[in-house]
Design a protein around this motif. Structure first.
Motif, short mmCIF file in Angstrom:
data_model
loop_
_atom_site.label_atom_id
_atom_site.label_comp_id
_atom_site.label_asym_id
_atom_site.label_seq_id
_atom_site.Cartn_x
_atom_site.Cartn_y
_atom_site.Cartn_z
N UNK A 1 -41.40 63.29 85.17
CA UNK A 1 -40.96 64.50 84.51
C UNK A 1 -39.60 64.29 83.87
N UNK A 2 -39.36 65.03 82.79
CA UNK A 2 -38.05 64.94 82.13
C UNK A 2 -37.78 66.21 81.35
N UNK A 3 -36.48 66.43 81.07
CA UNK A 3 -36.03 67.59 80.31
C UNK A 3 -35.19 67.10 79.14
N UNK A 4 -35.58 67.52 77.94
CA UNK A 4 -34.89 67.13 76.71
C UNK A 4 -34.19 68.33 76.10
N UNK A 5 -32.99 68.12 75.57
CA UNK A 5 -32.27 69.18 74.87
C UNK A 5 -32.09 68.79 73.41
N UNK A 6 -31.98 69.79 72.60
CA UNK A 6 -31.85 69.58 71.15
C UNK A 6 -30.39 69.32 70.78
N UNK A 7 -30.22 68.26 69.97
CA UNK A 7 -28.91 67.98 69.39
C UNK A 7 -28.92 68.48 67.95
N UNK A 8 -28.37 69.67 67.69
CA UNK A 8 -28.48 70.24 66.35
C UNK A 8 -27.76 69.42 65.28
N UNK A 9 -26.78 68.64 65.66
CA UNK A 9 -26.03 67.85 64.67
C UNK A 9 -26.83 66.66 64.18
N UNK A 10 -27.64 66.06 65.07
CA UNK A 10 -28.38 64.85 64.68
C UNK A 10 -29.86 65.13 64.48
N UNK A 11 -30.32 66.36 64.64
CA UNK A 11 -31.75 66.70 64.54
C UNK A 11 -32.60 65.82 65.44
N UNK A 12 -32.10 65.61 66.66
CA UNK A 12 -32.79 64.78 67.63
C UNK A 12 -32.84 65.50 68.99
N UNK A 13 -33.66 64.92 69.87
CA UNK A 13 -33.73 65.38 71.25
C UNK A 13 -33.17 64.27 72.16
N UNK A 14 -32.40 64.67 73.16
CA UNK A 14 -31.85 63.69 74.09
C UNK A 14 -32.17 64.08 75.53
N UNK A 15 -32.21 63.10 76.42
CA UNK A 15 -32.58 63.31 77.81
C UNK A 15 -31.44 64.02 78.55
N UNK A 16 -31.81 65.09 79.29
CA UNK A 16 -30.81 65.85 80.06
C UNK A 16 -31.01 65.70 81.56
#
Length: 814
Positions: free
Chosen positions: A177-192
């Protein structure tokens, strides 16, 4: 296939059951000829049912029952005995036997007993399955509840998000399982946050929104649930990260998707279900709330306003208590749940909103919280402003100001509807059991009532009787008819049944009902006051059912006054009042009021008095069915039944009945299939007297009664005790008419009809069925299918004579 263990030293019985009876019923069987051998078979393989002989060569059946119980086997047992007695039956049931069969027994008896025992076992297994599912559901909800508590109490966002991901893996039984958050500056998702992902993949888990499954969840705001079987190949999370099944749900804050909560199976072929999606979505909501709370903490000036918004608009009841257990704050749900205005709730002692008998345990739990002790969630029965009960599940924790305990913070979930549904389910099961019990008893009760009523009617035909004896006999006959009506009313309570209708004088019904209780009321010093409206219009109703309603209301009033000391005043009033009918049109109704000066009914119980099985009477003095039956009867009459009461003053029960309704007025006789048309006024002179009539009934008293009645009517009756005997005598002699009971051991009345129809269709048309069960849907359907008339037990002599004459007349015409 269900397996039945037969323990019997009789090889003939074992062979008969194992080779003929049980295979035809669809069961497998195992045989043991001694008790020890049967116990060993049971230890080797647990069957679904045991057929146990009472007399075995080594140990008795009762001793074997004890041994089975002592070893903890939960297997239904049916005892077989050729020398049964009441004492043995009682001991067998005490030891756990479900039923018993008296040898020799028929295949039908064996089938009925076996089906009943196995049906109970199946129901128990289904209950266990439901219990397991419920436990799993409770476990899932406990995890959600724990996370919900953490959201409101845990300030460490990192720890909380890891806990949410771990909970997601746990409740969906996923591998990772994993949770990703949105990085609005880079238009990407990163692992939280992650669980079981591995350091190598966790470092690479950064993906574009435009070209990934998680990006699709961000763009659409909708969950994705995929598996290898549906996609045709393994699924790519990112390059080098392939899985066999994946479930991803959005993290929503308002209308904005801020991230993705995901679980997957890399090795397992297990796919994710809709329930997994629902649970993960709930966790995602908690995660979104937690992330939002972290942002709120970062904005000091907006934190209190944001918190107040979450506090007020939560679906659960949230409130705080000061050290004196007064309400200090409460969210917007509070007025809805409690019925009080918000201003009236602030500062109100919690004790004033709890029923007196339930306050002590609540106070003890809250005192423990104030002392800093941890308490699990507990149930709280809250008294609403309108005196209704609300069931809450409360989680309470201490709010501290430094080292000083300042207040108690409570989150309460409304369980009222769930408790109501649980009670409704239990109530439905009880009603179903009552329906089965009443249907089974009705036939047995109607047979002796038939004899009582029939012989009484025979004696009443004697013109030489003195007036006193005639009056006594008339009372006996009236009470027998009343008992038959009570059986029909109980059957109506268990199943839908259209009441009979005729024009009735309500004043007269009330007066005759009051006469039944006048003596007991008088000896208990109850003063009776009647205020009947003169010239009260008649209405269309069932007088017997109304008498049952009025008798129940008078009995309840009598008991209420007895509880207050044995003295009081019972007042009966009738009047014509305006009322609202169907379609909200104005009508005029007959209103009956039954008032007492008894102990009264508390507001808490007043709204429940018409619920089945609800009673305030001590154990053994009430079933809680009386007012429920009355309520159903009045509803069938398109009327109203309600109560007004004041504790310590008394109670008034009101009954409203419509003056006019488009009911079909019928004679006071049982319903018949529409295909049966009988002219009850057929003149005796137009029929064939001296007819040869065959009477078939397994009850000796009923056979003798019918023979006596038919002889008095000038006919030549012949009686037999079974369908088989009837079929044999028909082959030897000719009969003008046949009267047959429906329910009999061996060949039933319907089976006899089918045999006769194949042999002599004209004779089959001259069969009159006799039954004590005229309300069961299956019985009515079979009667309608044959098209033959029937006679309902107990019956009037005139009714028997009319049916016989009508059938003989139709035979002559044919």
């Amino acid at each position: 296939m269900e397996e039945i263990l037969i323990i019997d030293d009789s090889k003939q019985i074992c062979s008969m059951l194992a080779e003929y009876v049980l295979p035809e019923l669809g069961y497998a069987s195992t045989i043991a000829h001694t008790g020890r051998q049967g116990l060993n078979r049971l230890r080797q393989r647990i069957p679904d049912l045991i057929l146990l002989d009472l007399q075995l060569p080594d140990i008795s059946g009762l001793d074997l029952l004890r041994m089975i119980a002592q070893e903890g086997y939960d297997v239904p047992v049916i005892l077989m005995t050729a020398h049964g007695s009441e004492a043995i039956a009682v001991e067998a049931f005490r030891l756990g036997a479900r039923n018993y069969l008296i040898k020799p027994f028929s295949e039908t008896e064996a089938q009925a007993a076996i089906d009943q025992a196995l049906r109970e076992r199946r129901l128990k297994r289904e209950k266990e399955l439901l219990t397991r599912n419920l436990r799993q559901r409770v476990q899932e909800l406990t995890v959600l509840y724990s996370i919900g508590k953490s959201v409101s109490s845990l300030l460490d966002l990192e720890e909380l998000l890891v806990r949410i991901v771990e909970a997601g893996v746990y409740i969906t039984r996923a591998e990772e399982g994993f949770l990703l958050l949105r990085d609005p500056n880079a238009n990407e998702l990163y692992l939280r946050a992650a669980k079981n992902l591995g350091e190598q993949r966790a470092q690479k888990l950064r993906m574009p929104i435009d070209d990934s499954l998680a990006g699709q969840v961000i763009r659409t705001g909708k969950p994705i649930r995929l598996d290898k079987a549906g996609a045709g190949a393994q699924l790519k999370v990112i390059t080098g990260f392939l899985v066999r099944a994946i479930l991803q749900v959005p993290l929503m804050v308002g209308n904005q998707v801020i991230g993705v909560l995901a679980v997957d199976n890399q090795q397992s072929e297990r796919t994710f279900s809709e329930n997994d999606q629902y649970l993960l979505s709930a966790l995602a909501d908690y995660a979104a709330i937690a992330i939002e709370n972290a942002r709120l903490y970062q904005k000091v000036k907006q934190s209190e306003a944001r918190y107040r918004d979450l506090f007020d608009n939560a679906n659960d009841l949230i409130f705080t208590l000061d050290r004196q257990l007064n309400i200090r704050s409460i969210n917007k749900v509070g007025p809805t749940i409690t019925g009080y205005a918000r201003d009236d709730l602030i500062g109100r002692p919690l004790r004033t909103m709890i029923f007196e008998d339930a306050w002590a345990p609540v106070e003890r739990l809250l005192s423990k919280v104030l002392r800093g002790e941890t308490t699990p969630p507990f149930e709280l029965q809250l008294r609403r402003h309108d005196e209704e009960t609300v069931v809450l599940e409360v989680s309470a924790r201490l709010i501290r100001d430094g080292d000083r305990a300042e207040a108690i913070h409570c989150i309460a979930r409304d369980l009222t509807e769930r408790r109501r549904l649980e009670e409704q389910l239990i109530r439905s099961e009880k009603l179903s059991a009552i329906g089965q019990l009443v249907a089974g008893v009705a036939h047995e009760v109607n047979n002796p009532l038939t004899s009582i009523s029939g012989y009484t009617q025979l004696m009443l035909r004697d013109t030489s009787l003195s007036p006193g004896i005639r009056e006594d006999l008339q009372h006996i006959n009236t009470q027998a008819e009343r008992a038959a009506r009570i059986v029909q009313n109980l059957l109506m309570f268990a199943r839908e049944h259209k009441p009979q209708r005729t024009l009735v004088d309500i004043n007269q019904v009330l007066q005759s009902t009051l006469t039944l209780r006048a003596y007991q009321l008088r000896v208990d010093n109850i003063t009776i006051v009647t205020d009947f409206a003169p010239n009260l219009p008649q209405t269309v109703a069932d007088p017997h059912q109304l008498q049952q309603v009025f008798l129940n209301l008078i009995n309840n009033a009598h008991q209420a006054m007895t509880e207050r000391g044995g003295k009081g005043t019972l007042t009966l009033r009738t009047s014509v009042e305006p009322c609202v009918g169907e379609g909200n049109r104005e009508e005029r109704c007959i209103r009956i009021a039954v008032s007492d000066t008894g102990v009264g009914i508390s507001p808490r119980n007043l709204s429940r008095i018409f619920d089945p099985f609800f009673t305030t009477k001590p154990v053994g003095q009430g079933t809680g069915l009386g007012l429920s039956i009355c309520f159903g009867i009045i509803q069938e009459h398109h009327g109203r039944l309600w109560a007004e009461s004041e504790v310590g003053v008394g109670t008034t029960m009101y009954v409203e009945l419509p003056l006019t309704h488009d009911y079909e007025i019928v004679l006071d006789t049982p319903d018949e299939p529409s295909s049966t048309v009988v002219d009850e006024e057929t003149n005796a002179e137009e029929t064939n007297h001296g007819a040869a009539i065959l009477v078939v009934d397994d009850e000796e008293a009923v056979r003798a009664l019918l023979a006596r009645l038919l002889t008095d009517l000038g006919h030549r009756p012949t009686t037999v005790a079974s369908g088989e005997a009837a079929f044999e005598i028909i082959a030897q002699r000719s009969f003008d008419l046949i009267l047959t009971d429906i329910k009999m051991p061996g060949m039933t009345g319907f089976e006899l009809y089918q045999h006769i129809r194949q042999r002599d269709p004209h004779l089959a048309q001259r069969i009159i069925f006799i039954t004590g069960d005229t309300i069961t849907a299956s019985t009515q359907a079979r009667l309608a299918q044959t098209g033959n008339p029937y006679l309902a037990k107990p019956f009037a002599i005139e009714r028997l004579e009319a049916l016989v004459n009508a059938c003989l007349a139709s035979q002559s015409a044919g």
